[in-house]
Design a protein around this motif. Structure first.
Motif, PDB file in Angstrom:
ATOM      1  N   ILE A  89       0.824  -1.205   0.000  1.00 28.44           N
ATOM      2  CA  ILE A  89       0.000   0.000   0.000  1.00 28.44           C
ATOM      3  C   ILE A  89       0.861   1.259   0.000  1.00 28.44           C
ATOM      4  N   ILE A  90       1.744   1.387   0.967  1.00 32.73           N
ATOM      5  CA  ILE A  90       2.521   2.613   1.117  1.00 32.73           C
ATOM      6  C   ILE A  90       3.511   2.779  -0.028  1.00 32.73           C
ATOM      7  N   GLY A  91       4.109   1.706  -0.483  1.00 32.02           N
ATOM      8  CA  GLY A  91       5.076   1.788  -1.566  1.00 32.02           C
ATOM      9  C   GLY A  91       4.480   2.291  -2.857  1.00 32.02           C
ATOM     10  N   ASN A  92       3.215   2.083  -3.058  1.00 34.34           N
ATOM     11  CA  ASN A  92       2.569   2.496  -4.303  1.00 34.34           C
ATOM     12  C   ASN A  92       1.989   3.901  -4.261  1.00 34.34           C
ATOM     13  N   ALA A 127      -4.351   7.939  -5.153  1.00 36.07           N
ATOM     14  CA  ALA A 127      -4.481   6.482  -5.197  1.00 36.07           C
ATOM     15  C   ALA A 127      -3.194   5.856  -5.724  1.00 36.07           C
ATOM     16  N   ALA A 128      -2.951   4.654  -5.306  1.00 40.45           N
ATOM     17  CA  ALA A 128      -1.762   3.917  -5.703  1.00 40.45           C
ATOM     18  C   ALA A 128      -1.963   3.237  -7.054  1.00 40.45           C
ATOM     19  N   GLU A 129      -0.864   2.801  -7.638  1.00 42.21           N
ATOM     20  CA  GLU A 129      -0.931   2.052  -8.897  1.00 42.21           C
ATOM     21  C   GLU A 129      -1.629   0.716  -8.689  1.00 42.21           C
ATOM     22  N   ASN A 130      -1.345   0.074  -7.565  1.00 35.57           N
ATOM     23  CA  ASN A 130      -1.989  -1.195  -7.221  1.00 35.57           C
ATOM     24  C   ASN A 130      -3.120  -0.937  -6.229  1.00 35.57           C
ATOM     25  N   GLU A 131      -3.944  -1.934  -6.013  1.00 31.62           N
ATOM     26  CA  GLU A 131      -5.083  -1.808  -5.119  1.00 31.62           C
ATOM     27  C   GLU A 131      -4.665  -1.429  -3.703  1.00 31.62           C
ATOM     28  N   SER A 132      -5.472  -0.561  -3.102  1.00 30.58           N
ATOM     29  CA  SER A 132      -5.310  -0.194  -1.698  1.00 30.58           C
ATOM     30  C   SER A 132      -6.689  -0.145  -1.061  1.00 30.58           C
ATOM     31  N   LEU A 133      -6.715  -0.296   0.247  1.00 31.70           N
ATOM     32  CA  LEU A 133      -7.962  -0.282   0.999  1.00 31.70           C
ATOM     33  C   LEU A 133      -8.218   1.125   1.536  1.00 31.70           C
ATOM     34  N   ILE A 159     -12.000  -0.705  -2.157  1.00 35.69           N
ATOM     35  CA  ILE A 159     -10.671  -0.893  -2.721  1.00 35.69           C
ATOM     36  C   ILE A 159     -10.586  -0.030  -3.970  1.00 35.69           C
ATOM     37  N   SER A 160      -9.462   0.646  -4.114  1.00 42.34           N
ATOM     38  CA  SER A 160      -9.284   1.486  -5.286  1.00 42.34           C
ATOM     39  C   SER A 160      -7.822   1.506  -5.682  1.00 42.34           C
ATOM     40  N   ARG A 161      -7.606   1.874  -6.916  1.00 45.21           N
ATOM     41  CA  ARG A 161      -6.266   2.150  -7.433  1.00 45.21           C
ATOM     42  C   ARG A 161      -6.399   3.352  -8.361  1.00 45.21           C
ATOM     43  N   GLN A 162      -5.277   3.868  -8.823  1.00 47.70           N
ATOM     44  CA  GLN A 162      -5.320   5.086  -9.623  1.00 47.70           C
ATOM     45  C   GLN A 162      -6.252   4.947 -10.818  1.00 47.70           C
ATOM     46  N   SER A 163      -6.908   6.024 -11.116  1.00 46.86           N
ATOM     47  CA  SER A 163      -7.850   6.169 -12.233  1.00 46.86           C
ATOM     48  C   SER A 163      -9.171   5.427 -12.037  1.00 46.86           C
ATOM     49  N   ASP A 164      -9.379   4.772 -10.910  1.00 44.24           N
ATOM     50  CA  ASP A 164     -10.663   4.104 -10.666  1.00 44.24           C
ATOM     51  C   ASP A 164     -11.772   5.130 -10.513  1.00 44.24           C
ATOM     52  N   LEU A 165     -12.944   4.759 -10.982  1.00 48.76           N
ATOM     53  CA  LEU A 165     -14.157   5.532 -10.776  1.00 48.76           C
ATOM     54  C   LEU A 165     -15.106   4.646  -9.986  1.00 48.76           C
ATOM     55  N   LEU A 166     -15.415   5.059  -8.772  1.00 53.44           N
ATOM     56  CA  LEU A 166     -16.290   4.282  -7.906  1.00 53.44           C
ATOM     57  C   LEU A 166     -17.566   5.063  -7.649  1.00 53.44           C
ATOM     58  N   LYS A 214     -13.292  -5.799  -9.741  1.00 51.60           N
ATOM     59  CA  LYS A 214     -14.027  -6.908  -9.126  1.00 51.60           C
ATOM     60  C   LYS A 214     -13.711  -7.014  -7.630  1.00 51.60           C
ATOM     61  N   SER A 215     -12.617  -6.402  -7.227  1.00 50.23           N
ATOM     62  CA  SER A 215     -12.164  -6.486  -5.840  1.00 50.23           C
ATOM     63  C   SER A 215     -13.195  -5.971  -4.848  1.00 50.23           C
ATOM     64  N   ASN A 216     -13.985  -4.975  -5.214  1.00 50.27           N
ATOM     65  CA  ASN A 216     -14.984  -4.457  -4.282  1.00 50.27           C
ATOM     66  C   ASN A 216     -16.094  -5.467  -4.031  1.00 50.27           C
ATOM     67  N   LYS A 217     -16.451  -6.254  -5.033  1.00 50.78           N
ATOM     68  CA  LYS A 217     -17.426  -7.329  -4.809  1.00 50.78           C
ATOM     69  C   LYS A 217     -16.842  -8.373  -3.863  1.00 50.78           C
ATOM     70  N   GLU A 218     -15.568  -8.700  -4.056  1.00 49.06           N
ATOM     71  CA  GLU A 218     -14.908  -9.663  -3.171  1.00 49.06           C
ATOM     72  C   GLU A 218     -14.795  -9.106  -1.747  1.00 49.06           C
ATOM     73  N   LEU A 219     -14.489  -7.825  -1.635  1.00 55.94           N
ATOM     74  CA  LEU A 219     -14.406  -7.191  -0.317  1.00 55.94           C
ATOM     75  C   LEU A 219     -15.768  -7.210   0.367  1.00 55.94           C
ATOM     76  N   ASN A 220     -16.828  -6.890  -0.364  1.00 57.32           N
ATOM     77  CA  ASN A 220     -18.175  -6.903   0.207  1.00 57.32           C
ATOM     78  C   ASN A 220     -18.546  -8.301   0.697  1.00 57.32           C
ATOM     79  N   TYR A 221     -18.229  -9.319  -0.088  1.00 57.34           N
ATOM     80  CA  TYR A 221     -18.513 -10.702   0.313  1.00 57.34           C
ATOM     81  C   TYR A 221     -17.751 -11.041   1.591  1.00 57.34           C
ATOM     82  N   PHE A 222     -16.484 -10.676   1.625  1.00 61.68           N
ATOM     83  CA  PHE A 222     -15.647 -10.948   2.796  1.00 61.68           C
ATOM     84  C   PHE A 222     -16.197 -10.255   4.044  1.00 61.68           C
ATOM     85  N   LEU A 223     -16.503  -8.947   3.942  1.00 56.87           N
ATOM     86  CA  LEU A 223     -16.978  -8.208   5.111  1.00 56.87           C
ATOM     87  C   LEU A 223     -18.348  -8.691   5.568  1.00 56.87           C
TER      88      LEU A 223
END
Length: 186
Positions: free
Chosen positions: A14-17, A77-83, A111-118, A139-148
């Motif tokens: 997260i921080i590195g990106n 936002a980072a290049e890779n996914e962050s919470l 979850i978002s990364r650069q250029s995402d539109l949520l 798709k990560s937000n659907k997975e996050l919702n399922y997990f939470l």
């Protein structure tokens, strides 16, 4: 893999990106009564142990909610996914106030990364905010919702919850959700 190792890997991802400095956007509509401040706050969750910690230094953006309930927040936002966490507060409460486990729960994770539109869409639930109201991005937000949702389920016994979390970690495509699921098994 130990809990400490999982947290370290997640923090480095997260921080590195974040150094890249690109932006992402979350927008939506919130129908709030007069007891709520007409602003949304976005925080980076860089450590899974602090998912339910809020402070001014964790916030990366804020946006006003207009008289019709619409808002648009642009945040680094980072290049890779962050919470991230979006939250709102009641009038008179400090910005760092999180309400947990009631109909007035005032935050959601995404979850978002650069250029995402949520987008945050109201689904007619009887809650101020609901985790299932977030869409867009990957798709990560659907997975996050399922997990939470699985974490909050009253029907799952502790041992079967651990097995479910391991299954989630093994099957998701999101590295953030996978690390969060493994972190939660401890």
């Amino acid at each position: 893999m130990s809990k400490k190792t999982i947290s370290l890997i997640a923090n480095l991802l997260i921080i590195g990106n974040l150094a890249i400095g690109q932006k992402a956007t979350i927008s939506g509509c919130l129908k709030l009564d007069s007891t709520w401040v007409k602003k949304v706050y976005i925080s980076l969750v860089s450590d899974f142990n602090q998912m339910y910690t809020a402070s001014q230094k964790l916030m990366v953006a804020e946006a006003k909610i207009d008289s019709n309930g619409f808002f648009k927040a642009i945040f680094p936002a980072a290049e890779n996914e962050s919470l991230y966490r979006l939250h709102i507060i009641k009038n008179g409460d400090p910005i760092s106030t999180l309400i947990i486990g009631s109909r007035e729960e005032n935050h959601i994770f995404f979850i978002s990364r650069q250029s995402d539109l949520l987008e945050l869409t109201l689904s007619g639930r009887d809650r101020v905010l609901s985790q299932q109201d977030i869409s867009g991005g990957s798709k990560s937000n659907k997975e996050l919702n399922y997990f939470l949702t699985a974490l909050k389920s009253d029907e799952i016994q502790r041992e079967s919850l651990k097995d479910l979390l391991i299954d989630i970690a093994d099957s998701v495509t999101s590295p953030v959700v996978g690390l969060l699921a493994m972190h939660s098994t401890f």
